[in-house]
Motif scaffolding. Sequence first.
Motif, PDB file in Angstrom:
ATOM      1  N   SER A 152       3.931   0.191 -14.103  1.00 13.67           N
ATOM      2  CA  SER A 152       2.778  -0.697 -14.223  1.00 13.67           C
ATOM      3  C   SER A 152       2.031  -0.649 -12.884  1.00 13.67           C
ATOM      4  CB  SER A 152       3.218  -2.121 -14.539  1.00 13.67           C
ATOM      5  OG  SER A 152       3.933  -2.642 -13.446  1.00 13.67           O
ATOM      6  N   LYS A 153       0.962  -1.455 -12.786  1.00 14.29           N
ATOM      7  CA  LYS A 153       0.120  -1.387 -11.601  1.00 14.29           C
ATOM      8  C   LYS A 153       0.859  -1.667 -10.280  1.00 14.29           C
ATOM      9  CE  LYS A 153      -4.830  -1.746 -11.941  1.00 14.29           C
ATOM     10  NZ  LYS A 153      -5.929  -2.548 -12.436  1.00 14.29           N
ATOM     11  N   PRO A 154       1.741  -2.683 -10.215  1.00 16.58           N
ATOM     12  CA  PRO A 154       2.441  -2.919  -8.942  1.00 16.58           C
ATOM     13  C   PRO A 154       3.189  -1.684  -8.449  1.00 16.58           C
ATOM     14  CG  PRO A 154       2.804  -4.747 -10.443  1.00 16.58           C
ATOM     15  CD  PRO A 154       2.072  -3.713 -11.223  1.00 16.58           C
ATOM     16  N   GLY A 155       3.672  -0.866  -9.383  1.00  8.47           N
ATOM     17  CA  GLY A 155       4.360   0.368  -9.002  1.00  8.47           C
ATOM     18  C   GLY A 155       3.441   1.294  -8.221  1.00  8.47           C
ATOM     19  N   ILE A 156       2.173   1.377  -8.652  1.00 10.35           N
ATOM     20  CA  ILE A 156       1.209   2.227  -7.949  1.00 10.35           C
ATOM     21  C   ILE A 156       1.040   1.728  -6.519  1.00 10.35           C
ATOM     22  CG2 ILE A 156      -1.169   3.092  -7.970  1.00 10.35           C
ATOM     23  CD1 ILE A 156      -1.250   2.568 -10.956  1.00 10.35           C
ATOM     24  N   VAL A 157       0.906   0.388  -6.380  1.00  8.79           N
ATOM     25  CA  VAL A 157       0.697  -0.184  -5.042  1.00  8.79           C
ATOM     26  C   VAL A 157       1.904   0.098  -4.155  1.00  8.79           C
ATOM     27  CG1 VAL A 157       0.242  -2.297  -3.757  1.00  8.79           C
ATOM     28  CG2 VAL A 157      -0.838  -1.950  -5.979  1.00  8.79           C
ATOM     29  N   ILE A 158       3.112  -0.073  -4.716  1.00 13.78           N
ATOM     30  CA  ILE A 158       4.339   0.183  -3.948  1.00 13.78           C
ATOM     31  C   ILE A 158       4.361   1.636  -3.448  1.00 13.78           C
ATOM     32  CG2 ILE A 158       6.839   0.497  -4.181  1.00 13.78           C
ATOM     33  CD1 ILE A 158       6.417  -2.368  -3.993  1.00 13.78           C
ATOM     34  N   ALA A 159       4.059   2.593  -4.356  1.00 10.64           N
ATOM     35  CA  ALA A 159       4.096   4.006  -3.976  1.00 10.64           C
ATOM     36  C   ALA A 159       3.056   4.290  -2.887  1.00 10.64           C
ATOM     37  CB  ALA A 159       3.845   4.886  -5.196  1.00 10.64           C
ATOM     38  N   LEU A 160       1.864   3.712  -3.021  1.00 11.76           N
ATOM     39  CA  LEU A 160       0.813   3.962  -2.022  1.00 11.76           C
ATOM     40  C   LEU A 160       1.145   3.293  -0.694  1.00 11.76           C
ATOM     41  CD1 LEU A 160      -2.458   3.775  -4.129  1.00 11.76           C
ATOM     42  CD2 LEU A 160      -1.151   5.759  -3.399  1.00 11.76           C
ATOM     43  N   MET A 161       1.858   2.147  -0.758  1.00 12.10           N
ATOM     44  CA  MET A 161       2.292   1.519   0.500  1.00 12.10           C
ATOM     45  C   MET A 161       3.246   2.453   1.235  1.00 12.10           C
ATOM     46  SD  MET A 161       2.956  -2.485  -0.325  1.00 12.10           S
ATOM     47  CE  MET A 161       3.673  -2.828   1.279  1.00 12.10           C
ATOM     48  N   PHE A 162       4.149   3.077   0.465  1.00 10.20           N
ATOM     49  CA  PHE A 162       5.145   3.971   1.077  1.00 10.20           C
ATOM     50  C   PHE A 162       4.449   5.139   1.784  1.00 10.20           C
ATOM     51  CE2 PHE A 162       8.072   7.657   0.607  1.00 10.20           C
ATOM     52  CZ  PHE A 162       9.107   7.190   1.394  1.00 10.20           C
ATOM     53  N   VAL A 163       3.497   5.808   1.108  1.00  8.72           N
ATOM     54  CA  VAL A 163       2.881   6.981   1.742  1.00  8.72           C
ATOM     55  C   VAL A 163       1.882   6.584   2.829  1.00  8.72           C
ATOM     56  CG1 VAL A 163       3.200   8.546  -0.205  1.00  8.72           C
ATOM     57  CG2 VAL A 163       1.101   7.234  -0.042  1.00  8.72           C
ATOM     58  N   GLY A 164       1.354   5.341   2.780  1.00  3.86           N
ATOM     59  CA  GLY A 164       0.316   4.951   3.742  1.00  3.86           C
ATOM     60  C   GLY A 164       0.841   4.318   5.017  1.00  3.86           C
ATOM     61  N   LEU A 165       2.098   3.823   4.966  1.00  3.23           N
ATOM     62  CA  LEU A 165       2.642   3.073   6.109  1.00  3.23           C
ATOM     63  C   LEU A 165       2.566   3.821   7.449  1.00  3.23           C
ATOM     64  CD1 LEU A 165       3.991   0.438   7.031  1.00  3.23           C
ATOM     65  CD2 LEU A 165       6.192   1.463   6.493  1.00  3.23           C
ATOM     66  N   PRO A 166       2.938   5.134   7.485  1.00  3.06           N
ATOM     67  CA  PRO A 166       2.905   5.824   8.785  1.00  3.06           C
ATOM     68  C   PRO A 166       1.523   5.814   9.435  1.00  3.06           C
ATOM     69  CG  PRO A 166       3.967   7.194   7.130  1.00  3.06           C
ATOM     70  CD  PRO A 166       3.443   6.005   6.422  1.00  3.06           C
ATOM     71  N   PHE A 167       0.463   5.850   8.625  1.00  4.20           N
ATOM     72  CA  PHE A 167      -0.884   5.887   9.196  1.00  4.20           C
ATOM     73  C   PHE A 167      -1.170   4.620   9.997  1.00  4.20           C
ATOM     74  CE2 PHE A 167      -1.172   8.764   5.569  1.00  4.20           C
ATOM     75  CZ  PHE A 167      -1.762   9.860   6.147  1.00  4.20           C
ATOM     76  N   VAL A 168      -0.747   3.459   9.458  1.00  3.96           N
ATOM     77  CA  VAL A 168      -1.003   2.198  10.166  1.00  3.96           C
ATOM     78  C   VAL A 168      -0.140   2.129  11.426  1.00  3.96           C
ATOM     79  CG1 VAL A 168      -1.001  -0.300   9.995  1.00  3.96           C
ATOM     80  CG2 VAL A 168      -1.595   1.067   7.994  1.00  3.96           C
ATOM     81  N   VAL A 169       1.161   2.428  11.293  1.00  2.00           N
ATOM     82  CA  VAL A 169       2.052   2.329  12.456  1.00  2.00           C
ATOM     83  C   VAL A 169       1.573   3.258  13.571  1.00  2.00           C
ATOM     84  CG1 VAL A 169       4.419   2.593  13.284  1.00  2.00           C
ATOM     85  CG2 VAL A 169       4.004   1.758  10.978  1.00  2.00           C
ATOM     86  N   ARG A 170       1.261   4.507  13.200  1.00  2.79           N
ATOM     87  CA  ARG A 170       0.925   5.506  14.220  1.00  2.79           C
ATOM     88  C   ARG A 170      -0.450   5.311  14.854  1.00  2.79           C
ATOM     89  NH1 ARG A 170       5.794   6.275  15.545  1.00  2.79           N
ATOM     90  NH2 ARG A 170       7.020   7.709  14.280  1.00  2.79           N
ATOM     91  N   THR A 171      -1.355   4.540  14.221  1.00  3.33           N
ATOM     92  CA  THR A 171      -2.621   4.269  14.916  1.00  3.33           C
ATOM     93  C   THR A 171      -2.518   3.018  15.776  1.00  3.33           C
ATOM     94  OG1 THR A 171      -3.421   3.280  12.868  1.00  3.33           O
ATOM     95  CG2 THR A 171      -4.279   5.433  13.411  1.00  3.33           C
ATOM     96  N   VAL A 172      -1.667   2.055  15.361  1.00  8.07           N
ATOM     97  CA  VAL A 172      -1.534   0.815  16.128  1.00  8.07           C
ATOM     98  C   VAL A 172      -0.673   1.040  17.372  1.00  8.07           C
ATOM     99  CG1 VAL A 172      -0.581  -1.523  16.078  1.00  8.07           C
ATOM    100  CG2 VAL A 172      -1.894  -0.674  14.137  1.00  8.07           C
ATOM    101  N   GLU A 173       0.375   1.853  17.212  1.00  9.14           N
ATOM    102  CA  GLU A 173       1.380   2.024  18.259  1.00  9.14           C
ATOM    103  C   GLU A 173       0.801   2.409  19.632  1.00  9.14           C
ATOM    104  OE1 GLU A 173       4.309   4.813  17.067  1.00  9.14           O
ATOM    105  OE2 GLU A 173       5.571   4.406  18.807  1.00  9.14           O
TER     106      GLU A 173
END
Lengths: 283, 267
Positions: free
Chosen positions: A145-166
């Motif tokens: 269902s839709k929450p699954g899509i959000v979960i999967a996109l959170m997984f692939v997107g997380l490094p981008f946020v960490v690596r730009t903030v760090e």
Amino acid sequence: MQRAFSSFVRGGNSALPGYKLSLAATLLWTGFFIILPLIALTLRPWQDGIGAVVNELHDTRMFAALWTSFSSAALAALFNIPLGMLLAWALVRGNLPGSGLANALVDLPLALPTAVSGITLATLYGPQGWLGAPLAKLGIVVAYSKPGIVIALMFVGLPFVVRTVEPVLKNLPRDLEEAAALLGARPWQIITRVVIAPLVPALITGFGLAFARGVGEYGSVIFIAGNQPFHSEIAPLLVVVRLQEFDYSGATAIALILLLTSLLALALVGLARRKFSVWGDGA
Amino acid sequence: MKKYLLWAITWGLIGIVLLMPPAVVVVEALKNGLGPALETLKDPDGIAAIWLTLEVSLVSISVNTIFGVLAAWLLTKYRFPGRSALLVLVELPLSISPVVSGLVWLLLFGAQGWWGPSLEAAGIHIAFAVPGIMLATLFVTLPYVVRTLVPLMEQQGCDAEEAAMLAGANFWQILWHVTLPGARVALFSGILLTTARAMGEFGAVSVVSGHIPGLTETMPLHIESLYNGYQTVAAFTMATLLAAMAMSAVLLRSAPEWIARRRGAQA
């Protein structure tokens, strides 16, 4: 004009050899692999006439899929901001035990092939999965269902946020936090005014990169998404469906919208960073 | 006290978000023990998929390294009109959806593409065949070598190259003996990123492949077929192998650093 042309032919003012060879090789390479595909992508939707393009704009399934992709990518990128900030902060300032391992793990979603992420997340959050089963008991359905899509996109997107903030957090003088505390700032004020304010450009960048990636993401999403038309069907999947129906124009129309959205998101990131930059361009 | 709470929350989140997925891959593969897992690797279609993945990766690495080095040379050693446009163009595949990266090749070489029918008539098969898979993979892996080389070669400047030129070296000698030795680590890193992406690419390849088991299935596509056919153990065994290959390529990028540190410690 003529000067620009002669400079292009000679390679500016450099006297180093190999200009013509490397120019020819690069133009050949980018011409065949990038410019030619882009031309095909831009021209193809118009090939069957204006009528076909207008018809495409009446396709409600396409708009539903685009909405699913855009809204899920935006939500995932948004959820990733606090999560990414916490991880970046723990890596830089937290003296976290095992921070070497944590640091390596942050890049994992980028290194894991997307098909592997896809079947893994579908299993993990599926009805019998380690996380899916307890969530199902609480009445929360994630997979298919839709929450699954959000979960999967959170997984692939997380490094981008960490690596730009760090890197920005690393360059932020720690004295500032102490100075603010000495001046009587409350912990909450220190976090919002001293720590988060200079991070805003990096957060916008991280959000934009995660969003741009999420809009086009395919492999890690389709296994967990459920893929019901009008509900949990993402736009990249609809491109594949249209191709299987031999509707090349329809597929290309969606592809063009996806491409333009990613480029627009990345361009806006560039603009926003300049506008909100407090400490100069640190990210 | 507050410190320990923060550590617990952070590691809890890392555990759920980042540690559980790779654990699931291995646990699912070994659900029935090591024997049955290894048994699934004997499947001829699976072996064909492994070979095809290695073949496609090798082609992507060779082509994109050669052209990537020449493009990085062009983009860092000269200032010419159109240079910044080329820089943007070279990075473009990174912001294109994988599915779209596959689609463009069908528009050119597919059955309804511009040149597909005439090539097909001449007996040249590109879409739904191995050449199409190669084109799609070459497209998605195009930026990695250039984008790791450009910042470093920019920093190096041109002084050493100009000195070599005045000493009578030709282009290849300068590139091979002056420029590349200094850019070795960046080049190595770019090649490894190309490798990891080439082996793991799914969306782009899936669009152009045609999914013919034993012929046009790479490892990621074979994993999809196995998973959708409810052969969970086989799917996750292949996934473990693929993840191990891609992740060791990514981790190997730190090898020059380790070696340098160990040498430093010994000296």
